[in-house]
Motif scaffolding. Structure first.
Motif, mmCIF file in Angstrom:
data_model
loop_
_atom_site.group_PDB
_atom_site.id
_atom_site.type_symbol
_atom_site.label_atom_id
_atom_site.label_comp_id
_atom_site.label_asym_id
_atom_site.label_seq_id
_atom_site.Cartn_x
_atom_site.Cartn_y
_atom_site.Cartn_z
ATOM 1 N N VAL A 285 0.847 -1.364 -0.040
ATOM 2 C CA VAL A 285 0.131 0.116 0.066
ATOM 3 C C VAL A 285 0.998 1.195 0.040
ATOM 4 O O VAL A 285 1.820 1.343 0.644
ATOM 5 C CB VAL A 285 -0.833 0.084 1.048
ATOM 6 N N ALA A 286 0.562 2.236 -1.087
ATOM 7 C CA ALA A 286 1.310 3.300 -0.916
ATOM 8 C C ALA A 286 0.420 4.593 -1.489
ATOM 9 O O ALA A 286 -0.653 4.188 -2.087
ATOM 10 C CB ALA A 286 2.447 3.175 -1.752
ATOM 11 N N GLU A 287 0.889 5.610 -1.572
ATOM 12 C CA GLU A 287 0.180 6.988 -2.139
ATOM 13 C C GLU A 287 0.056 6.870 -3.647
ATOM 14 O O GLU A 287 -0.929 7.349 -4.188
ATOM 15 C CB GLU A 287 0.715 7.920 -1.514
ATOM 16 N N TRP A 288 0.684 5.836 -4.410
ATOM 17 C CA TRP A 288 0.678 5.883 -5.776
ATOM 18 C C TRP A 288 1.588 4.804 -6.187
ATOM 19 O O TRP A 288 2.497 4.223 -5.397
ATOM 20 C CB TRP A 288 1.241 7.079 -6.316
ATOM 21 N N HIS A 289 0.984 3.997 -7.327
ATOM 22 C CA HIS A 289 2.067 3.021 -7.790
ATOM 23 C C HIS A 289 2.191 3.163 -9.340
ATOM 24 O O HIS A 289 1.123 3.735 -10.073
ATOM 25 C CB HIS A 289 1.417 1.574 -7.605
ATOM 26 N N PRO A 290 3.305 2.925 -10.015
ATOM 27 C CA PRO A 290 3.431 3.226 -11.521
ATOM 28 C C PRO A 290 2.127 2.565 -12.281
ATOM 29 O O PRO A 290 1.859 1.276 -12.030
ATOM 30 C CB PRO A 290 4.693 2.452 -11.827
ATOM 31 N N GLY A 291 1.935 3.166 -13.217
ATOM 32 C CA GLY A 291 0.697 2.681 -14.072
ATOM 33 C C GLY A 291 -0.783 3.068 -13.492
ATOM 34 O O GLY A 291 -1.791 2.588 -14.096
ATOM 35 N N GLU A 292 -0.815 3.561 -12.224
ATOM 36 C CA GLU A 292 -2.203 3.741 -11.683
ATOM 37 C C GLU A 292 -2.995 4.552 -12.589
ATOM 38 O O GLU A 292 -2.656 5.750 -12.858
ATOM 39 C CB GLU A 292 -2.005 4.363 -10.115
ATOM 40 N N ALA A 293 -4.048 4.220 -12.751
ATOM 41 C CA ALA A 293 -5.221 4.935 -13.511
ATOM 42 C C ALA A 293 -5.756 6.261 -12.826
ATOM 43 O O ALA A 293 -5.707 6.146 -11.524
ATOM 44 C CB ALA A 293 -6.418 4.088 -13.941
ATOM 45 N N GLY A 294 -5.852 7.331 -13.764
ATOM 46 C CA GLY A 294 -6.745 8.526 -12.800
ATOM 47 C C GLY A 294 -5.697 9.279 -12.101
ATOM 48 O O GLY A 294 -6.165 10.474 -11.553
ATOM 49 N N VAL A 295 -4.516 9.167 -12.347
ATOM 50 C CA VAL A 295 -3.503 10.369 -11.562
ATOM 51 C C VAL A 295 -2.504 10.547 -12.715
ATOM 52 O O VAL A 295 -1.449 10.390 -12.690
ATOM 53 C CB VAL A 295 -2.740 9.447 -10.355
ATOM 54 N N LYS A 380 -4.515 -5.501 -19.229
ATOM 55 C CA LYS A 380 -6.046 -5.249 -18.807
ATOM 56 C C LYS A 380 -5.609 -4.266 -17.371
ATOM 57 O O LYS A 380 -5.527 -3.022 -17.261
ATOM 58 C CB LYS A 380 -7.002 -6.081 -18.677
ATOM 59 N N ALA A 381 -5.689 -5.164 -16.333
ATOM 60 C CA ALA A 381 -5.311 -4.530 -15.026
ATOM 61 C C ALA A 381 -3.951 -4.254 -14.797
ATOM 62 O O ALA A 381 -3.576 -3.245 -14.168
ATOM 63 C CB ALA A 381 -5.826 -5.617 -13.897
ATOM 64 N N VAL A 382 -3.035 -4.842 -15.779
ATOM 65 C CA VAL A 382 -1.596 -4.439 -15.460
ATOM 66 C C VAL A 382 -1.037 -4.315 -16.808
ATOM 67 O O VAL A 382 -0.827 -5.461 -17.606
ATOM 68 C CB VAL A 382 -0.709 -5.392 -14.885
ATOM 69 N N LYS A 383 -0.914 -3.076 -17.484
ATOM 70 C CA LYS A 383 -0.360 -2.905 -18.594
ATOM 71 C C LYS A 383 1.151 -2.874 -18.979
ATOM 72 O O LYS A 383 1.338 -2.956 -20.137
ATOM 73 C CB LYS A 383 -1.206 -1.638 -19.210
#
Length: 417
Positions: A285-295, A380-383
């Motif tokens: 868990v973190a404030e962001w991860h690479p490839g996260e949608a919407g940021v 899809k979930a991991v691009k």
């Protein structure tokens, strides 16, 4: 006789020159974190994130209309004693703020306590501590300090996010608590038992072990104990080498485990270790991860960072920690530590991962947390793959800082003036 104004232009010029000189003064920030030893790669990652932000702030004019930030670097060697020496060297070199967090909660706690004593004995020369990664809730709880600001979600907040996710994951049945033997490792285990147990009363905790931090070279005996206990899941606060070696040992043993961790995916080498083990699911868990949608702003920053440094961008909170400090300095209109600290209280900041707020009552930053799992690229979930592998990050759940906020036992003692 009338007064002469012959020297007025000269006086005005001198005043302008003095003002310009003042504007060009530097505000010194001391970076104190591990730059050698088993966790040097973590310290270097944090240093590069910090440097990037400071260089960008300076390129845009610095603070207070021209004061530049200067970064001083010190190796904590993951030691409280070495951190004390680094703190004294930073003071001797004129540091006004400390950026730290990667040395572990016990080391950072000792550092904050030393800053408290220094500030009490040296009015007018106070220091501020910005802690980006040591997440013991005591630091913003009973042990809170007016001079300390935590820019990462604390252990309780992170575990609450994971517990919320585990609550919706019925195939998790038997959990083993395997953690480093220091303040944070013990806290991670305690909050795991408490919050996950509350979310899932049916779960069995089948074992618990603490191991020396940064000293275990082969985790095979620990994995054997986990397997003997019949666990399907491990809650571990391990990071750096202690995480990658744990994954390797489980993979070598052919043991398909689930792991729940606070920040392992943001440490270089972890994705590679998961891909090489081929077994196991690491959820963190973190404030962001690479490839996260919407940021999109975080993605844009990650690309700019990679282009400039040649390194992967993994931790927005570390990069925006100097930006929070800069915003507080500008808000205070001063570099005076007391004024800057007061300005940082309840400061709202529009970060690349969304709005964040520094809670005044305990100096805990409220920021979003993303539960995510290192998983194979599926389009899809991991691009996108990471670290040269076909593994990346899958978003499992997103929580706001307010959703995860905990109560606090902090009784903040503030300066009289």
């Amino acid at each position: 006789m009338k007064p002469s104004f012959a020297f007025a232009p000269l006086a005005a010029a001198m005043l302008l020159a003095a003002g310009a000189a003042q504007a060009q003064q530097t505000y010194k920030i001391a970076y104190i974190d591990p730059l050698s030893g088993p966790f040097a790669n973590v310290g270097e990652l944090m240093l590069t994130h910090t440097q990037y932000a400071i260089e960008d702030i300076n390129a845009k004019g610095g603070v207070l209309g021209g004061t530049k930030l200067q970064l001083l670097q010190f190796d904590s060697k993951l030691s409280a004693q070495e951190s004390q020496s680094a703190l004294q060297a930073a003071i001797d070199q004129g540091a006004q703020a400390i950026v730290t967090g990667g040395s572990g909660s016990s080391v950072v706690t000792a550092l904050v306590q030393s800053v408290n004593r220094w500030n009490q004995r040296n009015p007018g020369k106070e220091l501020i501590v910005l802690n980006h990664s040591s997440i013991d809730p005591e630091m913003t709880g009973k042990g809170c300090s007016f001079w300390h600001f935590q820019t990462e979600a604390n252990t309780a907040m992170k575990m609450k996010a994971l517990a919320n996710y585990i609550k919706k994951t019925p195939d998790i049945k038997k959990i083993f608590l395997l953690n480093q033997d220091y303040a944070h490792g013990r806290q991670w285990a305690n909050y795991g038992r408490q919050l996950v147990g509350l979310a899932r009363p049916d779960v069995q905790f089948v074992g618990e072990t603490l191991h020396p931090i940064g000293r275990v070279k082969d985790f095979a005996p620990y994995i054997a104990n986990v397997k003997q206990a019949g666990a399907d899941t491990v809650i571990t606060g391990n990071w750096g080498q202690d995480m990658t070696l744990l994954l390797k040992a489980a993979g070598d043993a052919g043991y398909n485990l689930r792991y729940f961790n606070h920040s392992a995916g943001s440490v270089p080498g972890t994705v590679l270790a998961v891909s090489q083990a081929k077994l196991g699911q690491l959820t963190w868990v973190a404030e962001w991860h690479p490839g996260e949608a919407g940021v999109p702003r975080a993605d844009a920053l990650a690309k700019a960072y990679k282009a400039k440094t040649g390194k992967d961008f993994l931790a927005p909170r570390i990069e925006f920690t100097p930006r929070l400090l800069s915003a507080a300095i500008d808000k205070a209109g001063s570099t005076d530590a007391t004024k800057v600290a007061r300005a940082m209280e309840d400061l709202s900041f529009d970060s690349v991962v969304g709005p964040v707020r520094m809670r005044a009552e305990d100096h805990q930053l409220l920021l979003p947390q993303v539960v995510n799992t290192i998983a194979p690229v599926d389009g899809k979930a991991v691009k996108v793959g990471w670290e040269g592998t076909n593994y990346g990050f899958r978003t499992d759940a997103v929580y706001t800082g307010n959703e995860l906020a905990q109560g606090t036992e902090c009784k903040m003692v503030r300066p009289a003036s």
